[in-house]
Scaffold this motif. Structure first.
Motif, PDB file in Angstrom:
ATOM      1  N   ARG A  40       0.837  -1.192   0.000  1.00  0.00           N
ATOM      2  CA  ARG A  40       0.000   0.000   0.000  1.00  0.00           C
ATOM      3  C   ARG A  40       0.874   1.244   0.000  1.00  0.00           C
ATOM      4  NH1 ARG A  40      -5.620  -1.361   2.837  1.00  0.00           N
ATOM      5  NH2 ARG A  40      -5.745  -3.394   1.919  1.00  0.00           N
ATOM      6  N   ILE A  41       0.364   2.243  -0.674  1.00  0.00           N
ATOM      7  CA  ILE A  41       1.095   3.490  -0.783  1.00  0.00           C
ATOM      8  C   ILE A  41       0.828   4.332   0.452  1.00  0.00           C
ATOM      9  CG2 ILE A  41       1.275   5.610  -2.129  1.00  0.00           C
ATOM     10  CD1 ILE A  41       0.511   3.900  -4.573  1.00  0.00           C
ATOM     11  N   ASP A  42       1.864   4.923   0.971  1.00  0.00           N
ATOM     12  CA  ASP A  42       1.747   5.806   2.114  1.00  0.00           C
ATOM     13  C   ASP A  42       1.892   7.236   1.595  1.00  0.00           C
ATOM     14  OD1 ASP A  42       1.798   7.076   4.541  1.00  0.00           O
ATOM     15  OD2 ASP A  42       3.696   6.213   5.201  1.00  0.00           O
ATOM     16  N   PRO A  43       0.853   8.079   1.753  1.00  0.00           N
ATOM     17  CA  PRO A  43       0.950   9.442   1.214  1.00  0.00           C
ATOM     18  C   PRO A  43       1.751  10.396   2.090  1.00  0.00           C
ATOM     19  CG  PRO A  43      -1.173   9.149   2.259  1.00  0.00           C
ATOM     20  CD  PRO A  43      -0.457   7.812   2.334  1.00  0.00           C
ATOM     21  N   PHE A  44       2.251   9.926   3.217  1.00  0.00           N
ATOM     22  CA  PHE A  44       2.923  10.809   4.166  1.00  0.00           C
ATOM     23  C   PHE A  44       4.436  10.809   3.963  1.00  0.00           C
ATOM     24  CE2 PHE A  44      -1.047   9.414   6.112  1.00  0.00           C
ATOM     25  CZ  PHE A  44      -1.671  10.644   6.233  1.00  0.00           C
ATOM     26  N   GLY A  45       5.054  11.908   4.398  1.00  0.00           N
ATOM     27  CA  GLY A  45       6.509  12.045   4.271  1.00  0.00           C
ATOM     28  C   GLY A  45       6.934  12.368   2.855  1.00  0.00           C
ATOM     29  N   LYS A  46       6.055  13.053   2.091  1.00  0.00           N
ATOM     30  CA  LYS A  46       6.356  13.331   0.686  1.00  0.00           C
ATOM     31  C   LYS A  46       6.016  14.770   0.324  1.00  0.00           C
ATOM     32  CE  LYS A  46       5.545   8.577  -0.537  1.00  0.00           C
ATOM     33  NZ  LYS A  46       4.631   7.615  -1.030  1.00  0.00           N
ATOM     34  N   TYR A  47       6.783  15.286  -0.631  1.00  0.00           N
ATOM     35  CA  TYR A  47       6.506  16.578  -1.246  1.00  0.00           C
ATOM     36  C   TYR A  47       5.627  16.339  -2.464  1.00  0.00           C
ATOM     37  CZ  TYR A  47      10.232  18.674   1.526  1.00  0.00           C
ATOM     38  OH  TYR A  47      11.006  19.121   2.563  1.00  0.00           O
ATOM     39  N   TYR A  48       4.667  17.239  -2.684  1.00  0.00           N
ATOM     40  CA  TYR A  48       3.760  17.096  -3.820  1.00  0.00           C
ATOM     41  C   TYR A  48       3.636  18.404  -4.580  1.00  0.00           C
ATOM     42  CZ  TYR A  48       1.999  12.825  -1.601  1.00  0.00           C
ATOM     43  OH  TYR A  48       1.881  11.588  -1.038  1.00  0.00           O
ATOM     44  N   LYS A  49       3.381  18.264  -5.875  1.00  0.00           N
ATOM     45  CA  LYS A  49       2.946  19.381  -6.699  1.00  0.00           C
ATOM     46  C   LYS A  49       1.649  18.943  -7.371  1.00  0.00           C
ATOM     47  CE  LYS A  49       5.880  18.054 -10.599  1.00  0.00           C
ATOM     48  NZ  LYS A  49       6.993  18.458 -11.439  1.00  0.00           N
ATOM     49  N   VAL A  50       0.908  19.918  -7.866  1.00  0.00           N
ATOM     50  CA  VAL A  50      -0.384  19.623  -8.486  1.00  0.00           C
ATOM     51  C   VAL A  50      -0.156  19.152  -9.917  1.00  0.00           C
ATOM     52  CG1 VAL A  50      -2.584  20.601  -9.218  1.00  0.00           C
ATOM     53  CG2 VAL A  50      -1.621  21.217  -6.990  1.00  0.00           C
ATOM     54  N   ARG A  51      -0.642  17.949 -10.201  1.00  0.00           N
ATOM     55  CA  ARG A  51      -0.562  17.412 -11.561  1.00  0.00           C
ATOM     56  C   ARG A  51      -1.702  17.960 -12.402  1.00  0.00           C
ATOM     57  NH1 ARG A  51      -0.473  11.155 -12.051  1.00  0.00           N
ATOM     58  NH2 ARG A  51      -2.221  11.457 -10.653  1.00  0.00           N
ATOM     59  N   ASP A  52      -2.907  18.022 -11.777  1.00  0.00           N
ATOM     60  CA  ASP A  52      -4.089  18.454 -12.512  1.00  0.00           C
ATOM     61  C   ASP A  52      -5.125  18.980 -11.525  1.00  0.00           C
ATOM     62  OD1 ASP A  52      -5.694  18.872 -14.714  1.00  0.00           O
ATOM     63  OD2 ASP A  52      -6.361  16.791 -14.872  1.00  0.00           O
ATOM     64  N   ILE A  53      -5.926  19.902 -11.979  1.00  0.00           N
ATOM     65  CA  ILE A  53      -7.065  20.390 -11.198  1.00  0.00           C
ATOM     66  C   ILE A  53      -8.281  19.670 -11.746  1.00  0.00           C
ATOM     67  CG2 ILE A  53      -8.436  22.402 -10.544  1.00  0.00           C
ATOM     68  CD1 ILE A  53      -5.866  24.090 -11.183  1.00  0.00           C
ATOM     69  N   ILE A  54      -8.831  18.735 -10.955  1.00  0.00           N
ATOM     70  CA  ILE A  54      -9.923  17.918 -11.494  1.00  0.00           C
ATOM     71  C   ILE A  54     -11.312  18.459 -11.154  1.00  0.00           C
ATOM     72  CG2 ILE A  54      -8.493  15.844 -11.524  1.00  0.00           C
ATOM     73  CD1 ILE A  54     -10.273  14.856  -9.172  1.00  0.00           C
ATOM     74  N   TYR A  55     -11.360  19.411 -10.228  1.00  0.00           N
ATOM     75  CA  TYR A  55     -12.631  20.057  -9.906  1.00  0.00           C
ATOM     76  C   TYR A  55     -12.342  21.470  -9.435  1.00  0.00           C
ATOM     77  CZ  TYR A  55     -16.805  21.435  -7.315  1.00  0.00           C
ATOM     78  OH  TYR A  55     -17.883  22.117  -6.841  1.00  0.00           O
ATOM     79  N   GLU A  56     -13.167  22.417  -9.898  1.00  0.00           N
ATOM     80  CA  GLU A  56     -13.080  23.793  -9.440  1.00  0.00           C
ATOM     81  C   GLU A  56     -14.489  24.345  -9.362  1.00  0.00           C
ATOM     82  OE1 GLU A  56     -10.757  27.939 -10.454  1.00  0.00           O
ATOM     83  OE2 GLU A  56     -10.662  26.309 -11.886  1.00  0.00           O
ATOM     84  N   SER A  57     -14.847  24.863  -8.210  1.00  0.00           N
ATOM     85  CA  SER A  57     -16.164  25.455  -8.037  1.00  0.00           C
ATOM     86  C   SER A  57     -16.247  26.725  -8.874  1.00  0.00           C
ATOM     87  CB  SER A  57     -16.411  25.786  -6.565  1.00  0.00           C
ATOM     88  OG  SER A  57     -17.616  26.503  -6.424  1.00  0.00           O
ATOM     89  N   GLY A  58     -17.332  26.883  -9.568  1.00  0.00           N
ATOM     90  CA  GLY A  58     -17.532  28.072 -10.394  1.00  0.00           C
ATOM     91  C   GLY A  58     -18.058  29.266  -9.625  1.00  0.00           C
ATOM     92  N   ALA A  59     -18.179  29.143  -8.316  1.00  0.00           N
ATOM     93  CA  ALA A  59     -18.773  30.212  -7.502  1.00  0.00           C
ATOM     94  C   ALA A  59     -17.785  31.321  -7.145  1.00  0.00           C
ATOM     95  CB  ALA A  59     -19.349  29.613  -6.223  1.00  0.00           C
ATOM     96  N   TYR A  60     -16.537  31.196  -7.544  1.00  0.00           N
ATOM     97  CA  TYR A  60     -15.525  32.171  -7.140  1.00  0.00           C
ATOM     98  C   TYR A  60     -14.832  32.748  -8.367  1.00  0.00           C
ATOM     99  CZ  TYR A  60     -16.247  29.656  -2.790  1.00  0.00           C
ATOM    100  OH  TYR A  60     -16.817  29.070  -1.697  1.00  0.00           O
ATOM    101  N   ALA A  61     -14.338  33.980  -8.252  1.00  0.00           N
ATOM    102  CA  ALA A  61     -13.680  34.647  -9.372  1.00  0.00           C
ATOM    103  C   ALA A  61     -12.221  34.201  -9.523  1.00  0.00           C
ATOM    104  CB  ALA A  61     -13.739  36.169  -9.196  1.00  0.00           C
ATOM    105  N   PHE A  62     -11.529  33.952  -8.390  1.00  0.00           N
ATOM    106  CA  PHE A  62     -10.117  33.570  -8.455  1.00  0.00           C
ATOM    107  C   PHE A  62      -9.980  32.133  -8.917  1.00  0.00           C
ATOM    108  CE2 PHE A  62      -6.469  31.549  -6.339  1.00  0.00           C
ATOM    109  CZ  PHE A  62      -5.446  32.295  -6.910  1.00  0.00           C
ATOM    110  N   SER A  63      -8.995  31.895  -9.744  1.00  0.00           N
ATOM    111  CA  SER A  63      -8.777  30.548 -10.259  1.00  0.00           C
ATOM    112  C   SER A  63      -7.287  30.223 -10.246  1.00  0.00           C
ATOM    113  CB  SER A  63      -9.312  30.462 -11.689  1.00  0.00           C
ATOM    114  OG  SER A  63      -9.186  29.156 -12.172  1.00  0.00           O
ATOM    115  N   TYR A  64      -6.968  28.949 -10.093  1.00  0.00           N
ATOM    116  CA  TYR A  64      -5.590  28.467 -10.171  1.00  0.00           C
ATOM    117  C   TYR A  64      -5.353  27.823 -11.532  1.00  0.00           C
ATOM    118  CZ  TYR A  64      -4.207  28.610  -5.177  1.00  0.00           C
ATOM    119  OH  TYR A  64      -3.842  28.996  -3.916  1.00  0.00           O
TER     120      TYR A  64
END
Length: 186
Positions: A40-64
Motif C-alpha cells: 500500500r502506498i503511504d501518502p505521508f513524508g512526501k513533497y507534492y505538486k499539483v498534476r491536474d485540477i480535477i474540480y473547481e467550483s464556479g462560484a468564485y472569481a479567483f482561479s488556479y
C-alpha cells in the motif's frame, strides 16, 4: 540389481502426505495475495505538486492553474505544509490531518452542482484524512484522499462551522480538487 529387486512400495500414508504437500505448495505459488500493507502506498513524508485540477467550483472569481497552485508537503506526523510562494522557502503549517470515513453527508454534498465526481472519488477511495485549519466559522479545510489505485488527491474548501448541525443552511463547500504527484525536486 539387488536394490531394484528388493524395492518395496512406500506406505500408503507417505504417498498421501507427499501429494498433499505438493498441492499445498502449488496453491501457494499459483495465488496472488490481496493488497498487503507492504504494497500500500503511504501518502505521508512526501513533497507534492499539483498534476491536474480535477474540480473547481464556479462560484468564485479567483482561479488556479497547475503552474500557480501551491506546493505541498505532508509530513510523517500527518501535518500539511503549504508553500504558496514558490520563490520562497517559507512553508505554512496548516495543521494535522485526522483519518475520516467519507460519506455522502460529509463529502459529496460539499460539491456544488457536480455530484458525479464526488461519488466517484468517494467510491474509489482507500483512505481519507481531513484537516480543519482552525475552528472559527468559515475556516479553510482540506481532505487528503488516497485512492485504491494509489492516486493521491487534495481538496481545498471552506468549512462553515457555525452551520454544521443544520444541513439545510450549511455553506460548507469544496472549492478545488487537486490531483497530486510527488515532487522530486524538493
Amino acid at each position: 540389481m539387488k536394490h531394484v529387486m528388493n524395492y518395496k512400495k512406500p506406505a500408503f500414508w507417505v504417498i498421501i502426505a507427499s501429494v498433499v504437500t505438493c498441492i499445498v505448495v502449488a496453491v501457494c505459488f499459483l495465488t496472488n495475495p490481496k493488497d498487503s500493507d507492504s504494497k500500500r502506498i503511504d501518502p505521508f513524508g512526501k513533497y507534492y505538486k499539483v498534476r491536474d485540477i480535477i474540480y473547481e467550483s464556479g462560484a468564485y472569481a479567483f482561479s488556479y492553474t497547475t503552474e500557480t497552485t501551491p506546493k505541498y508537503y505532508v509530513t510523517n506526523e500527518k501535518e500539511l505544509l503549504v508553500l504558496e510562494d514558490k520563490s520562497s522557502t517559507s512553508w505554512l503549517n496548516a495543521g494535522t490531518f485526522e483519518e475520516v470515513g467519507l460519506t455522502k453527508d460529509n463529502f459529496d454534498r460539499y460539491f456544488r452542482g457536480v455530484r458525479g465526481s464526488a461519488s466517484s472519488l468517494r467510491s474509489n477511495n482507500q483512505k481519507a484524512w481531513r484537516l480543519l485549519v482552525n475552528d472559527s466559522p468559515d475556516t479553510v479545510f482540506y481532505y487528503l484522499l488516497l485512492q485504491k489505485n494509489g492516486d493521491v488527491y487534495l481538496t481545498y474548501g471552506y468549512y462553515d462551522a457555525s452551520e454544521k448541525d443544520d444541513p439545510a443552511s450549511d455553506d460548507t463547500s469544496i472549492r478545488w480538487v487537486f490531483s497530486l504527484i510527488e515532487d522530486e525536486l524538493n
